[in-house]
Design a protein around this motif. Structure first.
Motif, short mmCIF file in Angstrom:
data_model
loop_
_atom_site.label_atom_id
_atom_site.label_comp_id
_atom_site.label_asym_id
_atom_site.label_seq_id
_atom_site.Cartn_x
_atom_site.Cartn_y
_atom_site.Cartn_z
N SER A 18 0.82 -1.23 0.00
CA SER A 18 0.00 0.00 0.00
C SER A 18 0.84 1.27 0.00
N SER A 55 -1.90 -4.59 -2.94
CA SER A 55 -2.59 -4.04 -1.77
C SER A 55 -3.19 -2.71 -2.22
N GLY A 56 -3.74 -1.99 -1.28
CA GLY A 56 -4.18 -0.64 -1.59
C GLY A 56 -5.69 -0.42 -1.59
N ALA A 57 -6.47 -1.47 -1.25
CA ALA A 57 -7.92 -1.29 -1.25
C ALA A 57 -8.35 -0.23 -0.22
N GLN A 58 -7.75 -0.33 0.98
CA GLN A 58 -8.12 0.64 2.03
C GLN A 58 -7.71 2.05 1.64
N ASN A 139 -5.85 -9.75 -4.47
CA ASN A 139 -5.81 -9.08 -3.16
C ASN A 139 -6.56 -9.97 -2.19
N GLU A 140 -6.38 -9.71 -0.91
CA GLU A 140 -7.18 -10.44 0.06
C GLU A 140 -8.62 -9.92 -0.03
N ASP A 142 -10.89 -8.55 1.62
CA ASP A 142 -11.01 -7.88 2.93
C ASP A 142 -12.45 -7.71 3.40
N GLY A 152 -4.29 -11.83 6.42
CA GLY A 152 -3.82 -10.72 7.23
C GLY A 152 -2.82 -9.81 6.56
N ASP A 153 -1.98 -10.36 5.72
CA ASP A 153 -1.02 -9.50 5.04
C ASP A 153 -0.74 -10.06 3.65
N ASN A 154 -0.45 -9.15 2.75
CA ASN A 154 -0.27 -9.57 1.36
C ASN A 154 1.11 -10.18 1.09
N1 GLU Z 1 -5.51 -6.17 1.62
C1 GLU Z 1 -5.12 -4.90 2.19
C2 GLU Z 1 -5.52 -3.76 1.25
O1 GLU Z 1 -5.69 -3.95 0.07
C3 GLU Z 1 -3.63 -4.80 2.41
C4 GLU Z 1 -2.95 -5.87 3.16
C5 GLU Z 1 -1.41 -5.71 3.11
O2 GLU Z 1 -0.93 -4.68 2.61
O3 GLU Z 1 -0.67 -6.57 3.54
O4 GLU Z 1 -5.62 -2.62 1.70
#
Ligand code: GLU
Length: 273
Positions: A18, A55-58, A139-140, A142, A152-154
């Motif tokens: 992210s 990552s980066g969805a949030q 991506n996870e 979420d 929990g982590d990418n």
């Molecule tokens: N899946 C989360 C997102 O896209 C990030 C998880 C991570 O950076 O490890 O915001």
């Protein structure tokens, strides 16, 4: 060594954190995404196959609905990811379209990796997308993952993906250009470790020295990822994603990072090949 690994690898999983995707003001860095897509397109053109873990969805969610910044409630966080994931993929989609490449989205949880049928389906989808020249972006999930089914982590998600897809190489782009013998933010004389042969030993040394707090997402998840991938013979490179031409520079030998060598490379290195 990094250049050699990239040259040898055909199937590469690349994880982008992210922090690398976000600008200082917390919004998504579209210029970075376009530039990164260009570097991927170049590698694909030269015969490599690429799967991205983004990552980066949030972050993208917060730049879209900024009045949710203060909402720390888990439902808001998950809702934010639902909003941000669309934005994130829209950025990747338009960036890759510049090079005539389509993308495909896979949102996964830990449960998916422990279910035989789902793993088979994920594998088949990945192989089909890549064979057809589409760039899978993972991506996870979420919005549906809670404690029990959360990866929990990418970093770990990308290692699981690399194993599932039988990748040759895993590249983690973070905000640090490798593992250091001590915290480089606190100790100016900290030295980057160019090659790690034994992640378990590194973990022991780092916790003894109390330096496990450096690096985004913590160095611990990076070591976990290296161990997971390495056990299946997959080498891993940890490098700074914000460095200019981050991916291309690893391929042309000008970039730097820490290499975690997998079992196959370890055997080759020690037999002088
Ligand atoms: N899946 C989360 C997102 O896209 C990030 C998880 C991570 O950076 O490890 O915001």
């Amino acid at each position: 060594m990094i250049q050699k690994l990239l040259k040898r690898a055909r199937k590469i999983v690349i994880k982008i954190g992210s922090n690398t995707l976000a600008k200082e003001d917390g919004t998504i860095n579209y210029a970075f995404i376009c530039d990164f897509a260009a570097q991927c397109a170049f590698l694909i053109e030269s015969g490599k196959q690429i799967v991205l873990v983004s990552s980066g969805a949030q972050v993208a969610g917060l730049s879209t609905i900024d009045c949710w910044t203060r909402k720390t409630d888990i439902h808001y966080r998950q809702a934010l990811c639902a909003v941000g994931q669309v934005e994130l993929m829209d950025n990747w989609r338009t960036a890759f379209a510049n090079f005539g490449l389509h993308i495909g989205q896979l949102l996964l949880t830990k449960d998916d990796f422990s279910d035989e049928h789902r793993t088979l389906n994920m594998r088949n989808t990945l192989f089909t997308l890549v064979d057809e020249g589409v760039v899978p972006i993972i991506n996870e999930n979420d919005s549906v993952s809670f404690e029990e089914i959360k990866i929990g982590d990418n970093d770990n998600l990308s290692a699981l993906t690399a194993v599932l897809w039988n990748a040759d190489l895993l590249i983690l782009f973070s905000d640090i250009d490798g593992v250091y013998d001590k915290n480089p933010k606190r100790f100016p004389d900290a030295q980057r470790i160019p090659v790690v042969e034994n992640p378990a030993e590194l973990r022991r040394n780092i916790s003894v020295e109390g330096t496990s707090d450096f690096g985004t997402g913590g160095i611990a998840t990076k070591i976990d990822a290296a161990e997971k991938a390495g056990a299946y013979g997959i080498d891993m490179i940890l490098a700074d994603g914000s460095a200019p031409r981050a991916l291309a520079s690893l391929a042309d030998g000008s970039g730097q990072g820490t290499v975690f060598i997998g079992e196959e490379t370890w055997r080759r290195t020690h037999s002088g090949q």
